[in-house]
Design a protein around this motif. Structure first.
Motif, PDB file in Angstrom:
ATOM      1  N   ASP A 141       0.875  -1.178   0.000  1.00  0.00           N
ATOM      2  CA  ASP A 141       0.000   0.000   0.000  1.00  0.00           C
ATOM      3  C   ASP A 141       0.905   1.218   0.000  1.00  0.00           C
ATOM      4  N   ILE A 142       0.553   2.204  -0.794  1.00  0.00           N
ATOM      5  CA  ILE A 142       1.401   3.391  -0.869  1.00  0.00           C
ATOM      6  C   ILE A 142       1.096   4.330   0.299  1.00  0.00           C
ATOM      7  N   HIS A 143       2.161   4.822   0.925  1.00  0.00           N
ATOM      8  CA  HIS A 143       1.990   5.795   1.993  1.00  0.00           C
ATOM      9  C   HIS A 143       2.727   7.078   1.609  1.00  0.00           C
ATOM     10  N   LEU A 144       2.664   8.090   2.479  1.00  0.00           N
ATOM     11  CA  LEU A 144       3.264   9.383   2.125  1.00  0.00           C
ATOM     12  C   LEU A 144       4.767   9.277   1.863  1.00  0.00           C
ATOM     13  N   GLY A 145       5.424   8.267   2.457  1.00  0.00           N
ATOM     14  CA  GLY A 145       6.849   8.049   2.208  1.00  0.00           C
ATOM     15  C   GLY A 145       7.081   7.667   0.753  1.00  0.00           C
ATOM     16  N   HIS A 146       6.281   6.711   0.260  1.00  0.00           N
ATOM     17  CA  HIS A 146       6.375   6.357  -1.163  1.00  0.00           C
ATOM     18  C   HIS A 146       6.001   7.536  -2.040  1.00  0.00           C
ATOM     19  N   ALA A 147       5.057   8.303  -1.557  1.00  0.00           N
ATOM     20  CA  ALA A 147       4.495   9.366  -2.389  1.00  0.00           C
ATOM     21  C   ALA A 147       5.459  10.529  -2.606  1.00  0.00           C
ATOM     22  N   VAL A 148       6.582  10.552  -1.872  1.00  0.00           N
ATOM     23  CA  VAL A 148       7.527  11.663  -2.020  1.00  0.00           C
ATOM     24  C   VAL A 148       7.981  11.790  -3.482  1.00  0.00           C
ATOM     25  N   VAL A 149       8.391  10.670  -4.088  1.00  0.00           N
ATOM     26  CA  VAL A 149       8.821  10.735  -5.497  1.00  0.00           C
ATOM     27  C   VAL A 149       7.645  11.036  -6.413  1.00  0.00           C
ATOM     28  N   LEU A 150       6.479  10.480  -6.077  1.00  0.00           N
ATOM     29  CA  LEU A 150       5.302  10.704  -6.925  1.00  0.00           C
ATOM     30  C   LEU A 150       4.902  12.184  -6.918  1.00  0.00           C
ATOM     31  N   ARG A 151       4.934  12.798  -5.730  1.00  0.00           N
ATOM     32  CA  ARG A 151       4.587  14.215  -5.612  1.00  0.00           C
ATOM     33  C   ARG A 151       5.563  15.058  -6.442  1.00  0.00           C
ATOM     34  N   LYS A 152       6.854  14.670  -6.376  1.00  0.00           N
ATOM     35  CA  LYS A 152       7.855  15.423  -7.131  1.00  0.00           C
ATOM     36  C   LYS A 152       7.563  15.317  -8.633  1.00  0.00           C
ATOM     37  N   ILE A 153       7.160  14.147  -9.053  1.00  0.00           N
ATOM     38  CA  ILE A 153       6.805  13.970 -10.473  1.00  0.00           C
ATOM     39  C   ILE A 153       5.580  14.806 -10.807  1.00  0.00           C
ATOM     40  N   LYS A 154       4.595  14.765  -9.909  1.00  0.00           N
ATOM     41  CA  LYS A 154       3.381  15.560 -10.140  1.00  0.00           C
ATOM     42  C   LYS A 154       3.739  17.041 -10.307  1.00  0.00           C
ATOM     43  N   GLN A 155       4.660  17.521  -9.494  1.00  0.00           N
ATOM     44  CA  GLN A 155       5.063  18.936  -9.606  1.00  0.00           C
ATOM     45  C   GLN A 155       5.680  19.200 -10.976  1.00  0.00           C
ATOM     46  N   MET A 156       6.444  18.229 -11.489  1.00  0.00           N
ATOM     47  CA  MET A 156       7.040  18.407 -12.816  1.00  0.00           C
ATOM     48  C   MET A 156       5.997  18.268 -13.914  1.00  0.00           C
ATOM     49  N   GLN A 157       5.013  17.386 -13.699  1.00  0.00           N
ATOM     50  CA  GLN A 157       3.913  17.287 -14.670  1.00  0.00           C
ATOM     51  C   GLN A 157       3.176  18.617 -14.756  1.00  0.00           C
ATOM     52  N   ASP A 158       2.986  19.253 -13.596  1.00  0.00           N
ATOM     53  CA  ASP A 158       2.298  20.553 -13.588  1.00  0.00           C
ATOM     54  C   ASP A 158       3.094  21.605 -14.353  1.00  0.00           C
ATOM     55  N   LEU A 159       4.425  21.366 -14.454  1.00  0.00           N
ATOM     56  CA  LEU A 159       5.263  22.295 -15.233  1.00  0.00           C
ATOM     57  C   LEU A 159       5.260  21.933 -16.715  1.00  0.00           C
ATOM     58  N   GLY A 160       4.595  20.828 -17.064  1.00  0.00           N
ATOM     59  CA  GLY A 160       4.456  20.471 -18.483  1.00  0.00           C
ATOM     60  C   GLY A 160       5.186  19.214 -18.911  1.00  0.00           C
ATOM     61  N   HIS A 161       5.810  18.499 -17.975  1.00  0.00           N
ATOM     62  CA  HIS A 161       6.605  17.329 -18.356  1.00  0.00           C
ATOM     63  C   HIS A 161       5.798  16.032 -18.286  1.00  0.00           C
ATOM     64  N   GLU A 162       6.388  14.979 -18.856  1.00  0.00           N
ATOM     65  CA  GLU A 162       5.677  13.704 -18.971  1.00  0.00           C
ATOM     66  C   GLU A 162       6.341  12.641 -18.104  1.00  0.00           C
ATOM     67  N   ALA A 163       5.533  11.826 -17.458  1.00  0.00           N
ATOM     68  CA  ALA A 163       6.088  10.757 -16.631  1.00  0.00           C
ATOM     69  C   ALA A 163       5.928   9.411 -17.318  1.00  0.00           C
ATOM     70  N   VAL A 164       6.926   8.566 -17.171  1.00  0.00           N
ATOM     71  CA  VAL A 164       6.787   7.166 -17.590  1.00  0.00           C
ATOM     72  C   VAL A 164       7.081   6.292 -16.379  1.00  0.00           C
ATOM     73  N   ILE A 165       6.084   5.511 -16.004  1.00  0.00           N
ATOM     74  CA  ILE A 165       6.252   4.589 -14.880  1.00  0.00           C
ATOM     75  C   ILE A 165       6.663   3.241 -15.453  1.00  0.00           C
ATOM     76  N   ILE A 166       7.784   2.730 -14.949  1.00  0.00           N
ATOM     77  CA  ILE A 166       8.248   1.421 -15.410  1.00  0.00           C
ATOM     78  C   ILE A 166       7.876   0.384 -14.362  1.00  0.00           C
ATOM     79  N   ILE A 167       7.078  -0.564 -14.776  1.00  0.00           N
ATOM     80  CA  ILE A 167       6.790  -1.680 -13.882  1.00  0.00           C
ATOM     81  C   ILE A 167       7.833  -2.757 -14.176  1.00  0.00           C
ATOM     82  N   GLY A 168       8.610  -3.077 -13.168  1.00  0.00           N
ATOM     83  CA  GLY A 168       9.701  -4.041 -13.359  1.00  0.00           C
ATOM     84  C   GLY A 168       9.203  -5.471 -13.359  1.00  0.00           C
TER      85      GLY A 168
END
Lengths: 402, 402
Positions: free
Chosen positions: A50-77
């Motif tokens: 289950d994702i918690h705020l600790g995991h979400a640190v990187v996700l939030r950072k990506i969200k901030q970059m998405q808001d600036l116009g960038h694209e995210a690619v999530i790699i499922i290993g």
């Protein structure tokens, strides 16, 4: 569109290590000139916690970059996940079936899209390209790096020094992650500081293959509600992104004061200017509790509707502030200048607790409050009018005997 | 069919290290009980040099085992050959095309079947199975061993210690060779002592995969005609298996006396009893030259027809024994008790040599004989009647002056 320097400021907020800033500046300049969004890579393990705020640190950072116009690619290993531990030595790493990987990924997505912008996110499974490599391709990949370089990774170095076996296949985990960056032509890769080696390996491989090197961005670990350990489910010091607004709000209110700013930096998308203002307020002596109340509202709002947040606040105010202490509570007469530890026998005698040991255990588990603060020292001096809360429902007010 | 112990004796002849004898005894016992020939593996590099007696040591050993009823499988390492050096750093290891590999292999076969029994030899190319491995298979293969184990290989250990890079792909060369043993279910693998690590890796992998472990058989290096260095084409101290009977016979006659027994052991298929008998003859003072003559006949017969051997002997007898010294040779008068070095000026003066330095160079290159023996010490004392042969045609007889 925001300027390069403004984007840089938002992106760098809370980041632990950035390799390196000039490269990122160049990439952002190109983005603005050519309107080609940067590709942000994030690798996720398909073991589906289950994702918690600790995991979400990187996700939030990506969200901030998405808001600036960038694209995210999530790699499922999934490629690694499907293989499990090929040496068969680790029972924890059983091979997952396609079905399991897909099911875990679904659970994951439901949670990550509570943070990320779905429209600016692509999800890819690395088996798509890794399963197609043949022995010759693998040898070419292996030839891009050396044993000495691999040994720079702390855990390999330590295990080699201490004669703990390192399987040759383990050298491929960083290489596979690096190869994913090639496949994506990634501009930025994020991870925790524990990912330093693997993410920098991506830079090396991209250089070898003639690609522009990805910027490596390492986020700090977020401590949990105990204020000491890394947030984790097993330590029960976490705030899950899937928890109800009421629970989330209440848990944020339990964050230790020293971590307020760090939570603002890593667990919210607040602008650096706002965070600086809060820092000033704290320095100037504003009550941390009020700032935390704002933090709780911001964090809860990130994962819940406005209405849910309002209800969570009302619930909190009612349960934990207004009625934090019942109107009528039993009194216990003790000697003035008593230490708490001295009155334990009285507490047992009067039925507030069952035994000395129960009380000590409750204290250890943070189940005892003195005037609405966690009781830390069992030999605190008691003052007239002090209110002890023992467990969830037992209250007792201290008065002087005689 | 020969008994187990008799087979063991023949197989062990000349072998440097056998891992291990009991396992070989068991395999031979099974062979006799079930009439299932043992599978003898030999890996060959497709870089196709001309084969000389040094290379033939392993081939002769295989031939001896074929004569006992066993089967050889020659592995052409075309998979590795086709990849070349994937790091691109070694210019010597360019990738070979299929065509080149096949052409090299053809040249090789023409030579190896001068030793091996064609009916009991299968040739296989390891690309047949290695090229089919995918990333997952490769990881499983890699997981069978550890970094520490790889570091036991001397060259890896030395390079790691001396900060000379080791590419990760290089770890796969021993693993590929080991995998070939799995594919063959090999009973015995042969190699030079430089192959120790790689061949033992085959045993480890077979054990991991639940196969009976191959017996590892390491053959000593054969010194060349200089008696010091390993036989090699570049040192020009070799006897090629493709050389004419005349050249081969003459070259064997140049083998230093100290190596006669070793050549019998490693370069012929003679029975251990015969070799023991020769050892006795040498101990008892039989002229090494006569024994070498027998050796030359045996070795030449292994690679040439009876008629060719007869002609080679006739040629040798005529050119190097009967007419070793011409009937009429010039005389040089020197002081009694001269050292050879003292008469060099006289040799120059009388036109036997051009200069002091030419003479010294000829001596270094073994181009000077004193009474039909190579001249080793330039300050040998000269006796009356001594015959010097300088280069190929110049003779001079020593007499006393006055």
């Amino acid at each position: 569109m925001k300027t390069v320097e403004e984007q840089l400021r938002i992106i760098a907020k809370g980041v632990s290590i950035l390799v390196d800033e000039d490269e990122l500046r160049n990439k952002l300049t190109e983005f603005i000139q050519n309107n080609r969004p940067l590709i942000i890579k994030l690798g996720l393990d398909p073991s589906a916690p289950d994702i918690h705020l600790g995991h979400a640190v990187v996700l939030r950072k990506i969200k901030q970059m998405q808001d600036l116009g960038h694209e995210a690619v999530i790699i499922i290993g999934d490629f690694t996940g499907k293989i499990g531990d090929p040496s068969g030595k680790s029972k924890g790493r059983n091979a997952l079936t396609d079905e399991q990987v897909r099911e875990n990924a679904r659970t994951y997505f439901e949670q990550i899209f509570k943070v990320l912008d779905k429209k600016k996110t692509t999800v890819r499974y690395n088996s798509e390209w890794l399963s197609k490599l043949n022995f010759e391709d693998v040898l070419r990949l292996a030839a891009t790096t050396t044993v000495a370089r691999m040994m720079e990774r702390d855990d390999f170095q330590n295990r080699f020094t201490n004669n703990i076996p390192i399987g040759i296949h383990e050298f491929f985990y960083p290489l596979m992650q690096a190869y994913d960056s090639i496949e994506l032509n990634a501009d930025i890769e994020l991870g925790g500081t524990d990912q330093t080696f693997n993410i920098l390996m991506g830079r090396t491989l991209q250089k070898t293959m003639g690609q522009s090197q990805q910027v490596a961005m390492f986020m700090p670990l977020l401590e949990g509600l105990d204020g000491v350990e890394k947030m984790s489910k097993s330590l029960e010091n976490y705030i899950g992104v899937y928890e109800s607004a009421k629970v989330m709000f209440k848990k944020v209110m339990e964050v230790p004061d020293e971590l307020i700013l760090k939570y603002f930096e890593l667990a919210t998308d607040e602008h650096p200017d706002r965070i600086e203002a809060i820092r000033q307020e704290l320095v100037q002596g504003k009550n941390p509790r009020d700032i935390k109340y704002a933090l709780a509202e911001i964090i809860t709002s990130l994962y819940h509707t406005e209405q849910e947040v309002i209800e969570a606040k009302e619930y909190y105010d009612k349960a934990f502030i207004k009625k934090a202490i019942p109107d009528q509570i039993p009194e216990l007469a003790v000697k003035a200048q008593s230490h708490l530890v001295e009155i334990i026998p009285l507490l047992v005698e009067n039925g507030f607790i069952k035994s000395n040991s129960e009380f000590r255990r409750l204290v250890q588990q943070n189940g005892v409050q003195l005037n609405q603060h966690k009781l830390k020292h069992i030999d605190s001096i008691l003052l007239y009018g002090d209110v002890l809360k023992i467990g969830k429902k037992r209250f007792v007010k201290i008065i002087w005997e005689g």
